[in-house]
Motif scaffolding. Sequence first.
Motif, mmCIF file in Angstrom:
data_model
loop_
_atom_site.group_PDB
_atom_site.id
_atom_site.type_symbol
_atom_site.label_atom_id
_atom_site.label_comp_id
_atom_site.label_asym_id
_atom_site.label_seq_id
_atom_site.Cartn_x
_atom_site.Cartn_y
_atom_site.Cartn_z
ATOM 1 N N PHE B 56 0.807 -1.227 0.000
ATOM 2 C CA PHE B 56 0.000 0.000 0.000
ATOM 3 C C PHE B 56 0.836 1.271 0.000
ATOM 4 C CE2 PHE B 56 -3.229 -2.957 0.909
ATOM 5 C CZ PHE B 56 -4.347 -2.392 0.335
ATOM 6 N N PHE B 57 1.905 1.251 0.797
ATOM 7 C CA PHE B 57 2.658 2.496 0.966
ATOM 8 C C PHE B 57 4.015 2.477 0.272
ATOM 9 C CE2 PHE B 57 0.007 2.439 4.896
ATOM 10 C CZ PHE B 57 -0.790 3.503 4.553
ATOM 11 N N LYS B 60 3.669 4.635 -3.057
ATOM 12 C CA LYS B 60 2.528 5.518 -3.333
ATOM 13 C C LYS B 60 2.602 6.818 -2.545
ATOM 14 C CE LYS B 60 -0.335 1.582 -4.355
ATOM 15 N NZ LYS B 60 0.772 0.629 -4.164
ATOM 16 N N ILE B 397 -10.152 -11.007 4.410
ATOM 17 C CA ILE B 397 -9.920 -9.568 4.193
ATOM 18 C C ILE B 397 -8.455 -9.339 3.830
ATOM 19 C CG2 ILE B 397 -9.831 -7.353 5.427
ATOM 20 C CD1 ILE B 397 -12.341 -8.285 6.932
ATOM 21 N N MET B 399 -6.585 -11.378 2.277
ATOM 22 C CA MET B 399 -6.394 -11.827 0.887
ATOM 23 C C MET B 399 -6.801 -10.726 -0.094
ATOM 24 S SD MET B 399 -5.311 -14.275 -0.979
ATOM 25 C CE MET B 399 -5.104 -13.979 -2.730
ATOM 26 N N VAL B 400 -7.903 -10.042 0.209
ATOM 27 C CA VAL B 400 -8.340 -8.949 -0.677
ATOM 28 C C VAL B 400 -7.305 -7.809 -0.639
ATOM 29 C CG1 VAL B 400 -10.156 -7.253 -1.107
ATOM 30 C CG2 VAL B 400 -10.770 -9.556 -0.413
ATOM 31 N N LEU B 401 -6.806 -7.506 0.555
ATOM 32 C CA LEU B 401 -5.777 -6.463 0.688
ATOM 33 C C LEU B 401 -4.530 -6.838 -0.108
ATOM 34 C CD1 LEU B 401 -5.934 -5.683 4.513
ATOM 35 C CD2 LEU B 401 -6.442 -4.097 2.687
ATOM 36 N N THR B 403 -4.360 -8.773 -2.690
ATOM 37 C CA THR B 403 -4.634 -8.703 -4.130
ATOM 38 C C THR B 403 -4.542 -7.271 -4.642
ATOM 39 O OG1 THR B 403 -6.134 -10.566 -3.871
ATOM 40 C CG2 THR B 403 -6.339 -9.303 -5.903
ATOM 41 N N ILE B 404 -5.227 -6.373 -3.971
ATOM 42 C CA ILE B 404 -5.237 -4.987 -4.468
ATOM 43 C C ILE B 404 -3.865 -4.333 -4.266
ATOM 44 C CG2 ILE B 404 -6.086 -3.704 -2.444
ATOM 45 C CD1 ILE B 404 -8.110 -2.425 -4.541
ATOM 46 N N PHE B 407 -1.767 -5.576 -7.166
ATOM 47 C CA PHE B 407 -2.251 -5.036 -8.438
ATOM 48 C C PHE B 407 -1.833 -3.586 -8.618
ATOM 49 C CE2 PHE B 407 -5.326 -2.796 -11.030
ATOM 50 C CZ PHE B 407 -5.465 -3.613 -12.127
ATOM 51 N N SER B 408 -1.928 -2.827 -7.536
ATOM 52 C CA SER B 408 -1.754 -1.383 -7.678
ATOM 53 C C SER B 408 -0.294 -0.963 -7.850
ATOM 54 C CB SER B 408 -2.348 -0.666 -6.468
ATOM 55 O OG SER B 408 -1.672 -1.080 -5.318
ATOM 56 N N LEU B 416 -0.712 -10.272 -10.389
ATOM 57 C CA LEU B 416 -1.539 -11.147 -9.553
ATOM 58 C C LEU B 416 -1.261 -12.615 -9.875
ATOM 59 C CD1 LEU B 416 -4.982 -9.307 -9.488
ATOM 60 C CD2 LEU B 416 -3.072 -9.136 -7.923
#
Lengths: 249, 502
Positions: B56-57, B60, B397, B399-401, B403-404, B407-408, B416
């Motif tokens: 995430f960080f 970004k 949750i 797993m979703v984190l 994935t995104i 991807f990002s 992925l």
Amino acid sequence: MHSQSDKAALRARDFWGALILIGVSLFFLWRTLDIPLWGGNRAGVSTAEWYNSAAIVPLGIFSALLILSVILLIVSLRAGGARLAFTSVGLGWDRFEALRFSAIAVILFFYIAGLVPRVDFILSSGRLISCLTVVCYNGVTRRILVAAMSVAVAGVYAMTQNFPQAEWRAHDDDIATLLIWMGLTLWAMRYARGERVLQAMPLVAVLFPVMLVCAMAFGFRQNVPNRGGFVFSQIEYHYYVTLRPLWRP
Amino acid sequence: MDFLVTHLIGFGSAFLALTLDPLTYIYLIISIFLGITFGALPGLTATLAVTILTGFFGNKVPLDYSLIALRGAYVGAIYGGSYPAILLNIPGTAASAATAMDGYQLAKAGRGGEALGLTTTASFIGTLIGSAALLVFVWALLLLSQNIASPEKALLALFGILLSGTLMSEDLVIKGWISGLVGLAMAMVGLDPLLSEPRYTFGWSYMLSGFQVVPVLMGAFAVPQIIEGMRHAQIGQLAELRGRIRPSFARVKQYLPTITRSGVIGTGVGALPGVGEDVAGWVSYGVGKSVSPDSHKFGKGSIEGLLSSETANNACIGGALIPLLVLGIPGSPPAAALLGAFKLNNIIPGPTIDPEIILRVVAIMVLASFTMFLIGLFTARVFVKILLLPKVAFLPIVMVLTTIGSFSVGGGINDLYLMLGVGFVAYFMSLQKFPIAPLVIGVILGGLFDETFRRSLLISGGDLSVFISRPVAAILLGLNLALITSQTSLAKHLFRRVKNRV
């Protein structure tokens, strides 16, 4: 550390591991031969000397990997690994563990390969949360099979109907996924009495992906999978057309 | 003396800049809260927390904020592991395994509040001791960096991979080396760094740019943990949290010698490349038991035992950063994830790193430990409630984190596929007791090794003596060879004979 029986099981599994590693090393050593090593010619241009070749480091790595794999095989054979290799100890899994892993593998595979590229991310992620929760909560075999099957059906539908990238924006698979997800949720709710995690699951499965995708797309301004998805395209439209003009006319 | 003053001023200004920026506190509070939550939930680990936040960080937000988030999560998660250890007798992370020995006994005896309060204070002081050690080692970095060129960098990268493979292996040492080699092999995919020759791309254009760090990190650290953790488990019997959490100054003073000793041990153990917080906790617990006059109370609810382990595992964080920042070799799996975050920002930790970054890292560590201390003391009861949540509610949750997050980073859907592939391979490897951290270290350091090894040979015209003609290179080559030969049966036999004679 490990008991004697654990060690015996490990050596038996090492037998298989070493064989796979030997195969992989030999395959990539063979592929490395495609890279010019002794000053080859590419389109009439002479490439570098051996010491500067792109093959020299991979050659060393895969040779070392081959040697270590053979040593691992010898260690396994000396410890009787080959004898146990074909038993359930050597293969390592009992029936339930194999079922549990297969179900999770099927769910993850169809989620990543089938749903995420083609189906709205909010729908596919909500679906993943529901399925994984159903699979793992209380570990009932029937629930595991139903949850895995439901993702597989949605994934296969998306992949067969909209396989090429040009068709990823189509919405029929979004609707199919939504319907199957709703079906699974209603089915899971039958068992939810007294099970707090299952009761909360639909709410978490809807709210979390929505908040996450909105935070990523509008907060961090990052790309999110399938921006043209059924739900996200609506959110994005109303964010830019209805909401944003309120603070940035 | 000038050095010392310069660094203290550098640290002071970095710390001041951090404290004056309001965004610092937002990142710190969120990341520490997340870190403690990850640590407190058995099955979610510090490595997972740092890995997910890297997605995430990592690239970004500006590097400073990224470091704040990652350090905050690391510090918080190691501390958070003490909650289930004390109240459930289940270590939240491997680092808190020794904590459970005395913590749960104390909680059962109605001293849970006191145990949590002292643990929080000890973790805070431990982190400060580790941070101080990190600051001191900036000197070593400056001295080392004078003599580092391509041959040394290549040998250092190899040493890091071999050493982490040696120390992180639970089973046979060669499994650690194999894991490191698999990582190195993965780093060979794509255009080679000197001639742009495509390697192992199988005609797939995505592979030309090689394997990206974040999907590999997510795949190697997060996916196996999700697969392994997705099984039903009953929540244990939560001991009632009784008593005041905030410790009195007199109690802290009483245990200060234990805390200081454990902090130094934790830092020292953490500084050994590849040895993580769990080993630090056990070593300190063992030392504490052998030197304490109340050693018979260890394991039966001893505050000294509790603090020995908890101080050391948090002090280990600073220690683990020493080899990472000075040598480019991560001291623990979460530090390997941190190495990935550095690489995302085009910073290669090691002798040539900008010393200012180290000063900022130390400043972040100090501020993170203060924040953790305050959050721990004033919101402990919130985290106790989190303990009641089953991990199967969290892992989907995560797993979703994951994935995104993958991807990002930029590679899109292909990243992925890579994440999932690496995840399944890592899961099977961990089933066979192959350590995963050396694989990640291999992927991260592989490109550096390839480039510097070949550049050394290019400069010397293919003369291999370039690796022994320079003093530092010769020492590093000697260390690499010693590491390999020390694992042969002949060397082990010789060691045993020498040991018997002594």
